[in-house]
Design an enzyme around this catalytic site. Sequence first.
Site, PDB file in Angstrom:
ATOM      1  N   LYS A 217       0.815  -1.216   0.000  1.00 19.30           N
ATOM      2  CA  LYS A 217       0.000   0.000   0.000  1.00 19.30           C
ATOM      3  C   LYS A 217       0.852   1.271   0.000  1.00 19.30           C
ATOM      4  O   LYS A 217       2.064   1.240   0.216  1.00 19.30           O
ATOM      5  CB  LYS A 217      -0.959  -0.011   1.192  1.00 19.30           C
ATOM      6  CG  LYS A 217      -2.125  -0.961   0.998  1.00 19.30           C
ATOM      7  CD  LYS A 217      -3.165  -0.837   2.093  1.00 19.30           C
ATOM      8  CE  LYS A 217      -4.384  -1.702   1.779  1.00 19.30           C
ATOM      9  NZ  LYS A 217      -5.392  -1.630   2.853  1.00 19.30           N
ATOM     10  N   ARG A 251      -3.306  -9.922   5.310  1.00 21.02           N
ATOM     11  CA  ARG A 251      -3.853 -10.031   3.947  1.00 21.02           C
ATOM     12  C   ARG A 251      -2.760  -9.574   2.985  1.00 21.02           C
ATOM     13  O   ARG A 251      -2.330  -8.410   3.044  1.00 21.02           O
ATOM     14  CB  ARG A 251      -5.101  -9.175   3.832  1.00 21.02           C
ATOM     15  CG  ARG A 251      -5.816  -9.234   2.480  1.00 21.02           C
ATOM     16  CD  ARG A 251      -7.084  -8.379   2.533  1.00 21.02           C
ATOM     17  NE  ARG A 251      -7.821  -8.415   1.273  1.00 21.02           N
ATOM     18  CZ  ARG A 251      -7.624  -7.579   0.259  1.00 21.02           C
ATOM     19  NH1 ARG A 251      -6.707  -6.611   0.362  1.00 21.02           N
ATOM     20  NH2 ARG A 251      -8.347  -7.674  -0.852  1.00 21.02           N
TER      21      ARG A 251
END
Length: 269
Positions: A217, A251
């Site tokens: 991210k 995740r």
Amino acid sequence: MISLQLKDRSITSSRPAFVMGIVNATPDSFFEKSRGSLELAKKLIDDGADILDIGGESTRPGFTQVSAKEQIERILPLVKQIRSFSDIPISIDTRSCEVIKAAVESGADILNDVSSLENDPDIADFAAEAKIPVILMHGFMKNEENRQSDPDVIKNVRNYLLERADYALSKGIDKNKIILDPGIGFGKTSDENLALIKNIQALCGDGYPLLMALSRKRVIGGMTERAVEDRLIGTVTANIYSVMQGAKIIRVHDVKEAIDSLNVMKYLF
């Protein structure tokens, strides 16, 4: 040993956290290599994923909303194909009751709702009836326009997640089937994301397992000054820190590397 209760079975792991592999049945997810179908799912299973998370709608910044019908057309064939050779738990990343209902009927096990059961008024009732676990995430429903940094972000995220957990309980969802996700990268400034990562312990301890979704991210890019394709090492490091602080599910796009890091942690911590 950690465990997670599904509808009619539980999964366990000797590692300190479960690894959830990402399969985006979409053309526009932010990391191109996460876009795929059966071939990618097979790879992640072979790499040792504990759970697969399949989504038919990208929720990246500036995403285009996808109808329930189109999500179903993207997701269901993949779920059915996976079920023909594997019983790996399958999580469905959706805010739609219609989508999760169709997916569960085809063999899916978990609801991953970025709206924390707020988007669809019927989805919580279905999850309770189907007896499936739910992942509740913070941040998707926030208005990002004219946002300023929240000095109480840890307290506010924790309070929101606990409120949504209480809502889930009120709908009949079992406490041992509720998972919380602070929503790194959703409706937050860079400073807020960093504060949440550094203070994961403050989000744990309420009886709900915490999921961290940090993989590649923007916050990892900010810390490493690397493009999304080069954020693997930064992701692994942040995930190790998260698990050391109490996260029980990570995740990830890169399952093999996550498994290796958790196996080392198992022996050293």
